[in-house]
Design an enzyme around this catalytic site. Structure first.
Site, PDB file in Angstrom:
ATOM      1  N   ASP A  22      -7.393   1.344  37.341  1.00  0.00           N
ATOM      2  CA  ASP A  22      -8.505   0.755  37.791  1.00  0.00           C
ATOM      3  C   ASP A  22      -9.438   1.070  38.960  1.00  0.00           C
ATOM      4  OD1 ASP A  22     -11.190  -1.063  37.923  1.00  0.00           O
ATOM      5  OD2 ASP A  22     -10.309  -1.567  35.934  1.00  0.00           O
TER       6      ASP A  22
ATOM      7  N   SER B 166     -20.250   0.575  31.468  1.00  0.00           N
ATOM      8  CA  SER B 166     -20.413  -0.010  30.161  1.00  0.00           C
ATOM      9  C   SER B 166     -21.680  -0.794  29.855  1.00  0.00           C
ATOM     10  CB  SER B 166     -19.238  -1.065  29.904  1.00  0.00           C
ATOM     11  OG  SER B 166     -19.306  -2.172  30.601  1.00  0.00           O
TER      12      SER B 166
ATOM     13  N   THR C 168     -17.536   2.801  21.355  1.00  0.00           N
ATOM     14  CA  THR C 168     -18.625   1.858  20.698  1.00  0.00           C
ATOM     15  C   THR C 168     -19.231   2.195  19.470  1.00  0.00           C
ATOM     16  OG1 THR C 168     -20.741   1.042  21.463  1.00  0.00           O
ATOM     17  CG2 THR C 168     -20.287   3.024  22.537  1.00  0.00           C
ATOM     18  N   ASP C 169     -19.754   1.211  18.707  1.00  0.00           N
ATOM     19  CA  ASP C 169     -20.674   1.558  17.546  1.00  0.00           C
ATOM     20  C   ASP C 169     -22.019   2.236  17.913  1.00  0.00           C
ATOM     21  OD1 ASP C 169     -21.745  -0.979  18.477  1.00  0.00           O
ATOM     22  OD2 ASP C 169     -21.739  -1.703  16.560  1.00  0.00           O
ATOM     23  N   GLU C 170     -22.127   2.230  19.177  1.00  0.00           N
ATOM     24  CA  GLU C 170     -23.598   2.552  19.758  1.00  0.00           C
ATOM     25  C   GLU C 170     -23.684   4.129  19.683  1.00  0.00           C
ATOM     26  OE1 GLU C 170     -25.147   0.536  23.277  1.00  0.00           O
ATOM     27  OE2 GLU C 170     -23.927  -1.033  22.637  1.00  0.00           O
TER      28      GLU C 170
ATOM     29  N   TYR D  52     -25.864   5.457  28.319  1.00  0.00           N
ATOM     30  CA  TYR D  52     -24.744   4.882  27.836  1.00  0.00           C
ATOM     31  C   TYR D  52     -24.327   5.554  26.566  1.00  0.00           C
ATOM     32  CZ  TYR D  52     -21.132   1.718  25.884  1.00  0.00           C
ATOM     33  OH  TYR D  52     -20.040   1.241  25.387  1.00  0.00           O
TER      34      TYR D  52
ATOM     35  N   ALA E  40     -24.886   8.012  24.833  1.00  0.00           N
ATOM     36  CA  ALA E  40     -24.825   9.426  24.979  1.00  0.00           C
ATOM     37  C   ALA E  40     -23.634   9.746  25.562  1.00  0.00           C
ATOM     38  CB  ALA E  40     -26.152  10.199  25.508  1.00  0.00           C
TER      39      ALA E  40
ATOM     40  N   LYS F 282     -21.058   8.356  25.893  1.00  0.00           N
ATOM     41  CA  LYS F 282     -19.749   7.607  24.921  1.00  0.00           C
ATOM     42  C   LYS F 282     -19.530   8.610  24.015  1.00  0.00           C
ATOM     43  CE  LYS F 282     -17.363   4.691  25.473  1.00  0.00           C
ATOM     44  NZ  LYS F 282     -15.879   4.284  26.213  1.00  0.00           N
TER      45      LYS F 282
ATOM     46  N   PRO G 172     -33.716 -14.538  29.932  1.00  0.00           N
ATOM     47  CA  PRO G 172     -34.469 -13.352  29.711  1.00  0.00           C
ATOM     48  C   PRO G 172     -34.438 -12.663  28.418  1.00  0.00           C
ATOM     49  CG  PRO G 172     -33.005 -12.885  31.402  1.00  0.00           C
ATOM     50  CD  PRO G 172     -32.669 -14.231  30.930  1.00  0.00           C
TER      51      PRO G 172
HETATM   52  P1  NAD Z   1     -16.307  -3.559  31.651  1.00  0.00           P
HETATM   53  O1  NAD Z   1     -17.753  -2.784  32.177  1.00  0.00           O
HETATM   54  O2  NAD Z   1     -16.200  -4.698  31.701  1.00  0.00           O
HETATM   55  O3  NAD Z   1     -15.040  -2.833  32.396  1.00  0.00           O
HETATM   56  C1  NAD Z   1     -14.869  -1.520  32.759  1.00  0.00           C
HETATM   57  C2  NAD Z   1     -13.663  -1.022  33.770  1.00  0.00           C
HETATM   58  O4  NAD Z   1     -13.410   0.277  33.965  1.00  0.00           O
HETATM   59  C3  NAD Z   1     -13.670  -1.835  34.876  1.00  0.00           C
HETATM   60  O5  NAD Z   1     -12.626  -2.655  35.484  1.00  0.00           O
HETATM   61  C4  NAD Z   1     -13.990  -0.818  35.954  1.00  0.00           C
HETATM   62  O6  NAD Z   1     -13.789  -1.228  37.372  1.00  0.00           O
HETATM   63  C5  NAD Z   1     -13.416   0.449  35.457  1.00  0.00           C
HETATM   64  N1  NAD Z   1     -13.916   1.581  35.805  1.00  0.00           N
HETATM   65  C6  NAD Z   1     -15.239   1.937  35.698  1.00  0.00           C
HETATM   66  N2  NAD Z   1     -15.498   2.938  36.510  1.00  0.00           N
HETATM   67  C7  NAD Z   1     -14.181   3.488  36.572  1.00  0.00           C
HETATM   68  C8  NAD Z   1     -13.618   4.701  37.198  1.00  0.00           C
HETATM   69  N3  NAD Z   1     -14.223   5.815  37.353  1.00  0.00           N
HETATM   70  N4  NAD Z   1     -12.230   5.058  37.133  1.00  0.00           N
HETATM   71  C9  NAD Z   1     -11.342   3.857  36.902  1.00  0.00           C
HETATM   72  N5  NAD Z   1     -11.937   2.680  36.415  1.00  0.00           N
HETATM   73  C10 NAD Z   1     -13.099   2.707  36.312  1.00  0.00           C
HETATM   74  O7  NAD Z   1     -16.172  -2.857  30.351  1.00  0.00           O
HETATM   75  P2  NAD Z   1     -15.972  -3.293  28.876  1.00  0.00           P
HETATM   76  O8  NAD Z   1     -16.937  -4.242  28.113  1.00  0.00           O
HETATM   77  O9  NAD Z   1     -14.431  -3.949  29.106  1.00  0.00           O
HETATM   78  O10 NAD Z   1     -15.346  -2.009  27.913  1.00  0.00           O
HETATM   79  C11 NAD Z   1     -14.548  -1.452  28.116  1.00  0.00           C
HETATM   80  C12 NAD Z   1     -14.586   0.008  27.015  1.00  0.00           C
HETATM   81  O11 NAD Z   1     -14.738  -0.548  25.757  1.00  0.00           O
HETATM   82  C13 NAD Z   1     -15.463   0.744  27.198  1.00  0.00           C
HETATM   83  O12 NAD Z   1     -15.139   2.008  27.169  1.00  0.00           O
HETATM   84  C14 NAD Z   1     -16.643   0.616  26.501  1.00  0.00           C
HETATM   85  O13 NAD Z   1     -17.402   1.677  26.196  1.00  0.00           O
HETATM   86  C15 NAD Z   1     -15.949   0.118  25.490  1.00  0.00           C
HETATM   87  N6  NAD Z   1     -16.537  -1.010  24.526  1.00  0.00           N
HETATM   88  C16 NAD Z   1     -17.314  -2.051  24.957  1.00  0.00           C
HETATM   89  C17 NAD Z   1     -17.606  -3.027  24.074  1.00  0.00           C
HETATM   90  C18 NAD Z   1     -18.470  -4.116  24.698  1.00  0.00           C
HETATM   91  O14 NAD Z   1     -19.063  -4.923  23.834  1.00  0.00           O
HETATM   92  N7  NAD Z   1     -18.081  -4.850  25.785  1.00  0.00           N
HETATM   93  C19 NAD Z   1     -17.774  -2.767  22.672  1.00  0.00           C
HETATM   94  C20 NAD Z   1     -17.236  -1.317  22.072  1.00  0.00           C
HETATM   95  C21 NAD Z   1     -16.528  -0.639  23.165  1.00  0.00           C
HETATM   96  P1  TYD Z   2     -25.953  -6.475  25.791  1.00  0.00           P
HETATM   97  O1  TYD Z   2     -24.793  -7.498  26.090  1.00  0.00           O
HETATM   98  O2  TYD Z   2     -26.352  -5.691  27.260  1.00  0.00           O
HETATM   99  O3  TYD Z   2     -24.995  -5.303  25.031  1.00  0.00           O
HETATM  100  P2  TYD Z   2     -25.575  -3.976  24.226  1.00  0.00           P
HETATM  101  O4  TYD Z   2     -26.960  -3.644  24.896  1.00  0.00           O
HETATM  102  O5  TYD Z   2     -24.541  -2.897  24.480  1.00  0.00           O
HETATM  103  O6  TYD Z   2     -25.626  -4.145  22.864  1.00  0.00           O
HETATM  104  O7  TYD Z   2     -27.300  -6.702  24.993  1.00  0.00           O
HETATM  105  C1  TYD Z   2     -27.073  -7.271  23.812  1.00  0.00           C
HETATM  106  C2  TYD Z   2     -28.444  -7.415  23.222  1.00  0.00           C
HETATM  107  O8  TYD Z   2     -29.024  -8.638  24.002  1.00  0.00           O
HETATM  108  C3  TYD Z   2     -29.194  -6.309  23.224  1.00  0.00           C
HETATM  109  O9  TYD Z   2     -30.095  -6.261  22.044  1.00  0.00           O
HETATM  110  C4  TYD Z   2     -30.035  -6.510  24.542  1.00  0.00           C
HETATM  111  C5  TYD Z   2     -30.466  -8.099  24.742  1.00  0.00           C
HETATM  112  N1  TYD Z   2     -30.451  -8.832  25.861  1.00  0.00           N
HETATM  113  C6  TYD Z   2     -31.588  -9.604  26.106  1.00  0.00           C
HETATM  114  O10 TYD Z   2     -32.353 -10.014  25.359  1.00  0.00           O
HETATM  115  N2  TYD Z   2     -31.546 -10.170  27.513  1.00  0.00           N
HETATM  116  C7  TYD Z   2     -30.574  -9.755  28.491  1.00  0.00           C
HETATM  117  O11 TYD Z   2     -30.670 -10.499  29.644  1.00  0.00           O
HETATM  118  C8  TYD Z   2     -29.645  -9.009  28.190  1.00  0.00           C
HETATM  119  C9  TYD Z   2     -28.534  -8.417  29.217  1.00  0.00           C
HETATM  120  C10 TYD Z   2     -29.559  -8.291  26.942  1.00  0.00           C
END
Ligand code: NAD
Ligand code: TYD
Length: 361
Positions: free
Chosen positions: A35, A87, A136-138, A163, A165, A167, A218
Site C-alpha cells: 500500500d 476510489s 465496481t458496479d459503477e 473514477y 471510467a 475502473k 450535505p
Molecule cells: P479506499 O480509498 O478506502 O482504499 C484504497 C487503498 O489503496 C488505500 O489504502 C490507499 O492508500 C491505497 N492506494 C491508493 N493508491 C495507491 C497506489 N498508487 N499504490 C498503492 N496503494 C495505493 O478504497 P476502498 O473503498 O477500500 O476500495 C477498494 C477497492 O474496491 C477499489 O479498487 C474500489 O474501486 C473497489 N470498490 C469499492 C467500493 C466501495 O463502495 N468503497 C465498491 C466496489 C468496489
Molecule cells: P459515495 O459514498 O461517494 O459513493 P459513490 O459515489 O461511489 O456511490 O456517495 C454515495 C451517494 O451519496 C451518491 O449518490 C452521492 C451521495 N452523497 C451525498 O449526497 N452527500 C455527500 O456528502 C456524499 C459524500 C455523497
C-alpha cells in the site's frame, strides 16, 4: 501455505478483507499487503494483525514497477487480490489524472509483474496462480429509477465519472490479459460497501461523523439517487469465494439487493444515532434531522445502481449474511466506539479537503 499479495490493504475494503481472511484461515495463509498509504490508507486499520508472523506490510506505489517486481521476485505469490485504487467519485471530478495513474497504469504494472512471475517458458501459467481484480458496479453506468432493471455481468460498460471510467479501463486491461495470454484472473464488480474503517468522505461515515459533531449533512440534490448497499464483510467473503470456487476468466457481480435512496440512508443514520446514543452522551444533543442540507448536485450524478447477483449465487453459492438493518447498527456502533480513529483520520489534510469540497455548496 498459500501466499497472498493484497494491494491497497490499508484502505477500507482491503483492511476488512485482511481481517476476514485471518479470521477464516488464521495461520494457513500468508498475506503481504502493499500500500502506498495515500490519504485513504491507514495502518491503524490493521493494528490487530500487524504482529502476526504470517503478515507483512510493504509501503510501495503500485505504479512503481521495480518495487512490485521485487515483491514477486522475493516471494512465491499464489494469489493477488488487487484493491489499490483512487476510489472517490467527487475527488475524480476535481482531479482525474491521479485516477488514471493509479487505477489504470497501476493495474497494468500489477498485471505485468504477475504475468512475468507466473508465466512458464511455453506461455502457459504455473499451476494454481490467480489474480483477482476488485472493481465496481459503477462501470455499468446508471440505471433508470424503475425498480426492475439491474446490472448483469453482460451489461455493456458505460462509465460516466472519471473514477468509473478509470475502473472500466482497468477492467478492460484485465480482460485483455485473459483473452490474449490466458492470464489466470477474475473480475468482481461490487455495489457500494459500508462498514468499519471507511474514510469519512463517503456518504455513510461522513453523515455519521457530521451528525455527531452537529455539522450540516450535505445531501446532493434532492437525495433521490439510489445505491445498492452491501456490508463490507459480505464483500470480503464474496471475493474469497470467487477466487476459490469461481470459474477462472469470469466476471462476478457482488451485491445484495439492498437499494436505498440517499435521503433514506441519512434519515436512518439520524434515527439510529438517536436510538442508540445514551441520554447522557454529550454528542446526542447535536444529532437532529434539522442538520440535513440539500446542496448543489454532483456533476454527472448517476441516478441508480443495482446489482443482479444471480450468477454468484447460482454458481458459487454466495449470499449476503448481514441485512441492512443489522449492518447499519453495527457500523454506527463501531464509529461511536472508535471516536479516536475518526479524529485521527479527519485531522490535517482531510480537513483542508473538506473545506475545498463543501465551502461553495
Ligand atoms: P479506499 O480509498 O478506502 O482504499 C484504497 C487503498 O489503496 C488505500 O489504502 C490507499 O492508500 C491505497 N492506494 C491508493 N493508491 C495507491 C497506489 N498508487 N499504490 C498503492 N496503494 C495505493 O478504497 P476502498 O473503498 O477500500 O476500495 C477498494 C477497492 O474496491 C477499489 O479498487 C474500489 O474501486 C473497489 N470498490 C469499492 C467500493 C466501495 O463502495 N468503497 C465498491 C466496489 C468496489
Ligand atoms: P459515495 O459514498 O461517494 O459513493 P459513490 O459515489 O461511489 O456511490 O456517495 C454515495 C451517494 O451519496 C451518491 O449518490 C452521492 C451521495 N452523497 C451525498 O449526497 N452527500 C455527500 O456528502 C456524499 C459524500 C455523497
Amino acid at each position: 501455505m498459500r501466499t497472498y499479495l493484497v494491494t491497497g490493504g490499508a484502505g477500507f475494503i482491503g483492511s476488512n478483507y485482511i481481517h476476514y481472511m485471518f479470521r477464516k484461515y488464521d495461520n494457513e495463509i500468508r498475506i503481504i499487503n502493499v500500500d502506498k498509504l495515500t490519504y485513504a490508507g491507514n495502518l491503524e486499520n490493521l493494528k490487530d494483525v500487524e504482529n502476526r508472523d504470517n503478515y507483512t506490510f510493504v509501503r510501495a506505489d503500485i505504479c512503481d514497477k521495480d518495487a512490485i517486481e521485487k515483491i514477486f521476485a522475493e516471494n512465491d505469490i499464489d494469489r493477488v487480490v488487487h484493491f489499490a485504487a483512487e476510489s472517490h467519485v467527487d475527488r475524480s471530478i476535481k482531479n482525474p489524472e491521479v485516477f488514471v495513474q493509479t487505477n489504470v497504469l497501476g493495474t497494468a504494472v500489477m498485471l505485468n509483474a504477475a504475468k512475468a512471475a507466473w508465466e512458464n517458458a511455453d506461455g502457459t501459467f504455473k499451476e494454481g496462480k490467480k489474480f483477482l481484480h476488485v472493481s465496481t458496479d459503477e462501470v455499468y453506468g446508471s440505471l433508470p429509477d424503475d425498480g426492475e432493471s439491474y446490472f448483469y455481468e453482460t451489461t455493456p460498460y458505460s462509465p460516466h465519472s472519471p473514477y468509473s471510467a478509470s475502473k472500466a479501463s482497468s477492467d478492460m486491461l484485465v480482460k485483455a490479459y485473459m483473452d490474449t495470454y490466458h492470464f489466470p484472473a477474475n473480475i468482481t464488480n461490487c455495489s457500494n460497501n459500508y462498514g468499519p474503517f471507511q474514510f469519512p468522505e463517503k456518504l455513510i461515515p461522513l453523515m455519521i461523523n457530521n451528525a455527531l459533531s452537529g455539522k450540516d449533512l450535505p445531501v446532493y440534490g434532492e437525495g433521490k439517487n439510489i445505491r445498492d448497499w452491501l456490508y463490507v464483510d459480505d464483500h470480503a467473503k464474496g471475493i474469497d469465494m470467487v477466487q476459490e470456487k469461481g470459474k477462472l476468466f469470469e466476471t462476478y457481480n457482488i451485491g445484495g439487493h439492498n437499494e436505498k435512496r440517499n435521503i433514506e440512508i441519512v434519515n436512518i443514520i439520524i434515527e439510529t444515532l438517536l436510538e442508540i446514543l445514551p441520554d447522557d452522551d454529550p454528542r446526542k444533543k447535536n444529532v437532529s434531522k434539522d442538520l440535513i442540507k440539500h446542496v448543489e448536485d454532483r456533476k454527472g450524478h448517476d441516478l441508480r445502481y443495482a446489482i443482479a447477483p444471480d450468477k454468484i449465487r447460482e454458481e458459487i453459492g454466495w449470499e449476503p449474511e448481514t441485512m441492512f438493518a443489522e449492518g447499519i447498527k453495527k457500523t454506527i456502533k463501531w464509529y461511536l466506539e472508535n471516536e479516536e480513529w475518526m479524529k485521527n483520520v479527519t485531522s490535517g489534510a482531510y480537513e483542508k479537503y473538506y473545506e475545498s469540497m463543501y465551502s461553495g455548496r
